[in-house]
Enzyme design. Structure first.
Site, PDB file in Angstrom:
ATOM      1  N   ASP A 164       1.676  -1.201  -4.724  1.00  0.00           N
ATOM      2  CA  ASP A 164       0.878  -1.295  -4.600  1.00  0.00           C
ATOM      3  C   ASP A 164      -0.243  -1.831  -5.599  1.00  0.00           C
ATOM      4  OD1 ASP A 164      -0.602   1.453  -2.923  1.00  0.00           O
ATOM      5  OD2 ASP A 164      -1.943   1.097  -4.759  1.00  0.00           O
ATOM      6  N   ARG A 195     -11.098   5.244   5.710  1.00  0.00           N
ATOM      7  CA  ARG A 195     -12.329   5.836   6.396  1.00  0.00           C
ATOM      8  C   ARG A 195     -12.346   7.672   5.897  1.00  0.00           C
ATOM      9  NH1 ARG A 195     -12.941   6.455  12.624  1.00  0.00           N
ATOM     10  NH2 ARG A 195     -10.731   7.044  13.113  1.00  0.00           N
ATOM     11  N   ARG A 202     -14.214   2.515  11.883  1.00  0.00           N
ATOM     12  CA  ARG A 202     -12.712   1.568  11.777  1.00  0.00           C
ATOM     13  C   ARG A 202     -14.331   0.375  11.447  1.00  0.00           C
ATOM     14  NH1 ARG A 202     -10.621   4.047  15.440  1.00  0.00           N
ATOM     15  NH2 ARG A 202      -8.524   5.112  15.177  1.00  0.00           N
ATOM     16  N   GLY A 245       0.945  -0.904  -0.609  1.00  0.00           N
ATOM     17  CA  GLY A 245       0.109   0.400   0.021  1.00  0.00           C
ATOM     18  C   GLY A 245       0.556   1.004  -0.373  1.00  0.00           C
ATOM     19  N   ASN A 260     -11.792  -4.349   3.421  1.00  0.00           N
ATOM     20  CA  ASN A 260     -10.472  -4.322   3.829  1.00  0.00           C
ATOM     21  C   ASN A 260      -9.470  -5.933   4.180  1.00  0.00           C
ATOM     22  OD1 ASN A 260      -9.979  -1.970   3.157  1.00  0.00           O
ATOM     23  ND2 ASN A 260      -9.706  -1.068   5.407  1.00  0.00           N
ATOM     24  N   HIS A 262      -8.536  -1.347  18.419  1.00  0.00           N
ATOM     25  CA  HIS A 262      -8.287   0.105  17.831  1.00  0.00           C
ATOM     26  C   HIS A 262      -9.139   0.763  17.766  1.00  0.00           C
ATOM     27  CE1 HIS A 262      -5.767   3.662  15.825  1.00  0.00           C
ATOM     28  NE2 HIS A 262      -6.199   3.360  15.116  1.00  0.00           N
TER      29      HIS A 262
HETATM   30  N1  APR Z   1      -3.161  -5.254  -2.939  1.00  0.00           N
HETATM   31  C1  APR Z   1      -2.210  -3.239  -2.761  1.00  0.00           C
HETATM   32  N2  APR Z   1      -2.892  -1.824  -2.747  1.00  0.00           N
HETATM   33  C2  APR Z   1      -4.071  -2.402  -2.395  1.00  0.00           C
HETATM   34  C3  APR Z   1      -4.314  -3.017  -2.477  1.00  0.00           C
HETATM   35  C4  APR Z   1      -4.392  -4.583  -2.973  1.00  0.00           C
HETATM   36  N3  APR Z   1      -5.351  -5.590  -3.040  1.00  0.00           N
HETATM   37  N4  APR Z   1      -5.500  -2.741  -2.669  1.00  0.00           N
HETATM   38  C5  APR Z   1      -5.243  -1.000  -2.025  1.00  0.00           C
HETATM   39  N5  APR Z   1      -4.509  -0.844  -1.976  1.00  0.00           N
HETATM   40  C6  APR Z   1      -3.615   0.190  -2.150  1.00  0.00           C
HETATM   41  C7  APR Z   1      -4.484   1.690  -2.296  1.00  0.00           C
HETATM   42  O1  APR Z   1      -4.280   1.447  -4.218  1.00  0.00           O
HETATM   43  C8  APR Z   1      -4.263   2.719  -1.899  1.00  0.00           C
HETATM   44  O2  APR Z   1      -3.044   2.786  -2.837  1.00  0.00           O
HETATM   45  O3  APR Z   1      -3.427   0.671  -1.147  1.00  0.00           O
HETATM   46  C9  APR Z   1      -3.493   2.400  -0.726  1.00  0.00           C
HETATM   47  C10 APR Z   1      -4.240   2.748   0.624  1.00  0.00           C
HETATM   48  O4  APR Z   1      -3.794   4.178   0.602  1.00  0.00           O
HETATM   49  P1  APR Z   1      -4.575   5.516   0.832  1.00  0.00           P
HETATM   50  O5  APR Z   1      -6.034   5.485   0.068  1.00  0.00           O
HETATM   51  O6  APR Z   1      -3.489   6.755   0.876  1.00  0.00           O
HETATM   52  O7  APR Z   1      -4.809   4.902   2.781  1.00  0.00           O
HETATM   53  P2  APR Z   1      -4.490   5.285   3.893  1.00  0.00           P
HETATM   54  O8  APR Z   1      -4.470   6.203   4.263  1.00  0.00           O
HETATM   55  O9  APR Z   1      -2.912   4.782   3.184  1.00  0.00           O
HETATM   56  O10 APR Z   1      -4.539   4.584   5.120  1.00  0.00           O
HETATM   57  C11 APR Z   1      -4.078   2.700   4.714  1.00  0.00           C
HETATM   58  O11 APR Z   1      -3.904   2.954   6.960  1.00  0.00           O
HETATM   59  O12 APR Z   1      -4.861   3.702   8.785  1.00  0.00           O
HETATM   60  C12 APR Z   1      -5.144   2.750   7.490  1.00  0.00           C
HETATM   61  O13 APR Z   1      -7.393   2.876   7.844  1.00  0.00           O
HETATM   62  C13 APR Z   1      -6.955   3.347   6.882  1.00  0.00           C
HETATM   63  O14 APR Z   1      -6.828   1.158   6.283  1.00  0.00           O
HETATM   64  C14 APR Z   1      -6.312   2.336   6.241  1.00  0.00           C
HETATM   65  C15 APR Z   1      -4.767   2.608   5.795  1.00  0.00           C
END
Ligand code: APR
Length: 310
Positions: free
Chosen positions: A33, A83, A89, A9, A96, A176
């Site tokens: 990602d 969120r 959450r 991610g 997720n 959490h």
């Molecule tokens: N494989 C790889 N990456 C993925 C997948 C997957 N199957 N599905 C989603 N992603 C990537 C998205 O493309 C995105 O770039 O995960 C990333 C999540 O980043 P953000 O949307 O910016 O979210 P972020 O604020 O980083 O939070 C991520 O952490 O704190 C927790 O609640 C929050 O669950 C969330 C996580």
């Protein structure tokens, strides 16, 4: 670097984790990602900052697969959906949990000795998915929550007393979520419990703000959730593991009878070293604190049960 951490991610939390890991020169970093070019772009941008920041960590990005993550010492999983205002959450459970299963099934076989740090929410439930999918022993799967929650509490205490954040220790137990249990008795300023320094009303308000700290940020940001402090929480755990520092940090950990809780990931203080969770620290709780922890654990259990029905 002789250590390797993969961050799955490359969004707000993942990108910030990569930055902190590299700038602290803790390890080489692999960012992954599903968005084409995103991890490659962030890794390159961070690599180009390295000459100015003065670190030699090597950064790689991949949106094409997981090969580059092979042989990781730690896998930090931030992939998922954050969120939006008004969401809890727990609303992220369905989507997720699928992402977590997918990611762990692809990364764990390539790094069979890695330690998994789960960051995606709902945190405690996502730890269960990572634990079951990886088949790793319990000491090598953990969740980042308490590090962040206790940092929030420390921040509020420092602001209230106008003292350095560095002399403050704080403990937060439980899941959490809104049911987390900040422990003022065990929260200290240079060794002095905050209960000696701050009125009960103010402490109660700070505990409440801590438990709702994530929602406060979501409301302000409107388009995402907290990421600076979230990444800091994950990186301090990684640091303690990579350097075998044996820091005591509250983390979501699989409990088997400790605190009277069974077969559930719940946040408690643990010792983090090269072997991951090396010890679960059991502290004596008052009846009220214990009731709070049990309530928090019940909320985690509800999510685990709900997942089983998905
Ligand atoms: N494989 C790889 N990456 C993925 C997948 C997957 N199957 N599905 C989603 N992603 C990537 C998205 O493309 C995105 O770039 O995960 C990333 C999540 O980043 P953000 O949307 O910016 O979210 P972020 O604020 O980083 O939070 C991520 O952490 O704190 C927790 O609640 C929050 O669950 C969330 C996580």
């Amino acid at each position: 670097m002789d250590k390797k951490v993969s961050v799955i991610g490359a969004g707000m939390v993942g990108g910030t984790c990569a930055q902190r890991l590299a700038e602290k020169e803790l390890c080489d970093v692999v960012l992954v990602d599903i968005i084409d070019g995103l991890p490659e772009g962030k890794a390159l941008d961070l690599a180009e900052a390295a000459p100015i920041e003065g670190h030699d960590a090597h950064l790689t990005g991949s949106s094409k697969g997981y090969e580059a993550t092979a042989g990781s010492d730690i896998i930090i999983i931030t992939s998922g959906v954050p969120r939006k205002p008004g969401m809890s959450r727990d609303d992220l459970l369905g989507i997720n949990s699928k992402i977590m299963k997918d990611v762990v099934s692809k990364t764990a076989p390539l790094s069979p000795n890695a330690i998994i740090i789960v960051v995606a929410n709902p945190l405690d439930a996502m730890c269960h998915v990572a634990f079951e999918t990886s088949g790793f022993p319990k000491n090598r799967v953990m969740g980042m929550a308490g590090a962040l929650d206790s940092a929030r509490f420390r921040c509020f205490i420092a602001e209230e007393l106008n003292v350095s954040v560095e002399c403050i220790n704080a403990f937060v137990l439980g899941g959490h979520g809104d049911t987390m249990v900040p422990l003022p008795r065990y929260s200290t300023v240079a060794g002095i419990p905050i209960t000696e320094l701050i009125s009960k009303e103010k402490i109660d308000a700070m505990c409440d703000r801590t438990a709702n700290g994530g929602a406060e940020i979501v409301k302000l940001l409107k388009t995402g959730s907290a990421f600076y402090a979230t990444a800091s929480g994950a990186v301090v755990m990684a640091e303690s593991i990579l350097k075998d520092k044996k820091m005591i940090i509250p983390c979501a950990t699989y409990l088997e009878g400790e605190y009277g809780i069974n077969n559930l990931f719940v946040g408690v203080p643990v010792k983090l070293g090269l072997n991951g969770v090396e010890e679960i620290i059991e502290i004596k709780l008052t009846a009220e604190e214990e009731a709070g922890l049990k309530k928090s654990a019940a909320a985690v259990q509800d999510l685990v049960d709900a997942m089983a029905k998905l």
